[in-house]
Design an enzyme around this catalytic site. Structure first.
Site, PDB file in Angstrom:
ATOM      1  N   SER A  31       0.972  -1.335   0.100  1.00 42.06           N
ATOM      2  CA  SER A  31      -0.096   0.271   0.076  1.00 42.06           C
ATOM      3  C   SER A  31       0.908   1.293   0.057  1.00 42.06           C
ATOM      4  CB  SER A  31      -0.822  -0.062   1.251  1.00 42.06           C
ATOM      5  OG  SER A  31      -1.869  -1.054   1.293  1.00 42.06           O
ATOM      6  N   HIS A  62      -5.359  -1.705  -5.338  1.00 32.65           N
ATOM      7  CA  HIS A  62      -4.430  -2.538  -5.526  1.00 32.65           C
ATOM      8  C   HIS A  62      -4.707  -2.803  -7.386  1.00 32.65           C
ATOM      9  CE1 HIS A  62      -2.867  -3.852  -2.070  1.00 32.65           C
ATOM     10  NE2 HIS A  62      -4.077  -3.314  -1.322  1.00 32.65           N
ATOM     11  N   HIS A  84      -3.861 -11.231  -1.699  1.00 32.10           N
ATOM     12  CA  HIS A  84      -3.860 -11.385  -0.280  1.00 32.10           C
ATOM     13  C   HIS A  84      -4.635 -12.741   0.041  1.00 32.10           C
ATOM     14  CE1 HIS A  84      -3.250  -7.045  -0.458  1.00 32.10           C
ATOM     15  NE2 HIS A  84      -2.540  -7.372   0.360  1.00 32.10           N
ATOM     16  N   TYR A  86      -6.625 -13.135   2.641  1.00 32.10           N
ATOM     17  CA  TYR A  86      -8.047 -12.676   3.106  1.00 32.10           C
ATOM     18  C   TYR A  86      -8.846 -12.627   2.076  1.00 32.10           C
ATOM     19  CZ  TYR A  86      -6.476  -7.965   2.105  1.00 32.10           C
ATOM     20  OH  TYR A  86      -6.088  -6.906   1.924  1.00 32.10           O
ATOM     21  N   GLU A  87      -8.382 -12.582   0.677  1.00 32.57           N
ATOM     22  CA  GLU A  87      -9.237 -12.427  -0.260  1.00 32.57           C
ATOM     23  C   GLU A  87     -10.054 -13.757  -0.874  1.00 32.57           C
ATOM     24  OE1 GLU A  87      -7.763  -9.672  -3.700  1.00 32.57           O
ATOM     25  OE2 GLU A  87      -5.968  -9.728  -2.518  1.00 32.57           O
ATOM     26  N   ALA A 114       2.407  -2.224   3.917  1.00 34.92           N
ATOM     27  CA  ALA A 114       2.160  -1.381   5.009  1.00 34.92           C
ATOM     28  C   ALA A 114       2.029  -2.253   6.199  1.00 34.92           C
ATOM     29  CB  ALA A 114       0.842  -0.705   4.700  1.00 34.92           C
ATOM     30  N   MET A 212      -0.742  -8.204   6.747  1.00 37.47           N
ATOM     31  CA  MET A 212      -1.670  -9.352   6.278  1.00 37.47           C
ATOM     32  C   MET A 212      -0.994  -9.903   4.985  1.00 37.47           C
ATOM     33  SD  MET A 212      -5.230  -7.269   6.589  1.00 37.47           S
ATOM     34  CE  MET A 212      -5.688  -6.202   8.069  1.00 37.47           C
ATOM     35  N   SER A 213       0.414  -9.814   4.742  1.00 38.89           N
ATOM     36  CA  SER A 213       0.943 -10.217   3.738  1.00 38.89           C
ATOM     37  C   SER A 213       2.214 -10.492   3.893  1.00 38.89           C
ATOM     38  CB  SER A 213       1.094  -9.115   2.508  1.00 38.89           C
ATOM     39  OG  SER A 213       1.769  -8.006   3.029  1.00 38.89           O
ATOM     40  N   ASN A 236       0.510   2.815  10.926  1.00 36.31           N
ATOM     41  CA  ASN A 236      -0.412   3.265  12.322  1.00 36.31           C
ATOM     42  C   ASN A 236       0.327   2.506  13.344  1.00 36.31           C
ATOM     43  OD1 ASN A 236      -1.764   1.056  10.240  1.00 36.31           O
ATOM     44  ND2 ASN A 236      -2.161   0.489  12.562  1.00 36.31           N
ATOM     45  N   HIS A 248      -8.773   2.257   7.574  1.00 38.45           N
ATOM     46  CA  HIS A 248      -7.958   1.881   6.244  1.00 38.45           C
ATOM     47  C   HIS A 248      -7.403   3.091   5.831  1.00 38.45           C
ATOM     48  CE1 HIS A 248      -6.122  -0.122   2.891  1.00 38.45           C
ATOM     49  NE2 HIS A 248      -6.615   0.622   2.070  1.00 38.45           N
TER      50      HIS A 248
HETATM   51  N1  HPA Z   1      -2.917  -4.530  11.259  1.00 40.64           N
HETATM   52  C1  HPA Z   1      -2.652  -5.226  10.335  1.00 40.64           C
HETATM   53  N2  HPA Z   1      -2.298  -5.055   9.067  1.00 40.64           N
HETATM   54  C2  HPA Z   1      -2.188  -3.405   8.689  1.00 40.64           C
HETATM   55  C3  HPA Z   1      -2.123  -2.919   9.612  1.00 40.64           C
HETATM   56  C4  HPA Z   1      -2.379  -3.239  11.108  1.00 40.64           C
HETATM   57  O1  HPA Z   1      -2.423  -2.401  12.173  1.00 40.64           O
HETATM   58  N3  HPA Z   1      -1.832  -1.706   9.324  1.00 40.64           N
HETATM   59  C5  HPA Z   1      -1.478  -1.646   7.904  1.00 40.64           C
HETATM   60  N4  HPA Z   1      -1.737  -3.071   7.772  1.00 40.64           N
END
Ligand code: HPA
Length: 273
Positions: A31, A62, A84, A86-87, A114, A212-213, A236, A248
């Site tokens: 991201s 994406h 991903h 989760y998709e 990210a 998540m990747s 974050n 997000h």
């Molecule tokens: N958790 C999981 N995946 C993420 C986060 C998070 O806080 N920030 C960016 N991708």
């Protein structure tokens, strides 16, 4: 033939029919870095939808294509948009694009993402050099009949992230006066963000960032003998570490804010790795 390998080879042949290009370095964009590929010297792009049997990303923002071209003098293949877990894809499909880039000839893989900061010493906008990972919460991409053509049944994972590459990246960051953080990336399935208790658990386990990747891709790449490195953009602080709820758009905003520097760092890495 092993079904996973057969599918991979169908995709490889489909790409080979469209382009004859020998990448040295493969790059997966997370991201915020998505448009990095728009500014390199592009030879050709191939949309994932043009590749027979290829898993196609559903995430907004994406893009979903391979970009072949040059960063400086270095021939690269870039995944603009990843797949991903989760998709809803099988893990073997999630890592298919990584394997494909390896089959096209890329010996080195640079992973970016990210991530949420789990380590209290981090702040949004920091970059973290991935030193190691934890994937206890996701299935291994190597589950199922082993693809002997790619690698061993029980591959060693004691140095997933190349120490040689890490040293190069640390020097680059220092020359660029970037305060590069270092740590352990924890891959969870998503798509929901974690609970505060899960983040405390990640910290107790030794994690510094969550996402998540990435780790699954690193495993598949190491399995087939690629040299791998990874950088997280801490977008974050993870759940429960501040009073803020996770959103997000915050992830996107931070990624956009530091995108310029992240891109400069990636260019230096590609051309010096
Ligand atoms: N958790 C999981 N995946 C993420 C986060 C998070 O806080 N920030 C960016 N991708």
């Amino acid at each position: 033939m092993n079904a996973v390998y057969k599918k991979l080879m169908t995709c490889v042949e489909s790409v080979r029919k469209k382009i004859d290009f020998q990448p040295e370095v493969a790059l997966i964009l997370g991201s915020g870095l998505g448009d990095y590929a728009d500014n390199i010297k592009i030879e050709q792009t191939i949309d994932y939808t043009e590749i027979e049997g290829f898993p196609v990303s559903t995430v907004k923002g994406h893009k979903g294509r391979f970009v072949f071209g040059y960063v400086g003098e270095v021939p690269v293949v870039i995944m603009q948009g990843r797949v991903h877990y989760y998709e809803g894809y099988k893990m073997s499909d999630v890592v298919l694009p990584t394997r494909l880039m390896g089959m096209l000839g890329a010996k080195k893989l640079i992973l970016t993402n990210a991530a949420g900061g789990v380590n209290y010493d981090f702040k949004p906008g920091d970059f973290m050099l991935i030193q190691d990972h934890i994937t206890l919460n996701i299935p291994s991409p190597l589950i199922g009949e082993n693809v002997e053509e790619l690698g061993a049944r029980f591959p060693d994972m004691s140095e997933v992230y190349s120490v040689r590459m890490q040293n190069v990246i640390e020097k680059i960051a220092s020359n660029m006066q970037i305060d590069l953080k270092k740590g352990v990336y924890v891959q969870l399935t998503g798509p929901c963000y974690e609970t505060p208790a899960e983040i405390r658990a990640c910290r107790t386990l030794g994690g510094d960032a969550v996402g998540m990747s990435t780790a699954c891709e690193a495993i598949a790449a190491v399995h087939m003998g690629m040299e791998v490195c990874g950088i997280s953009c801490i977008t974050n602080m993870a759940a429960g570490m501040t009073k803020e709820k996770l959103d997000h758009s915050e992830v996107q905003e931070t990624a956009d804010r530091v995108a310029k520097q992240f891109k400069e760092l990636v260019t230096e890495i590609v051309t010096n790795i």
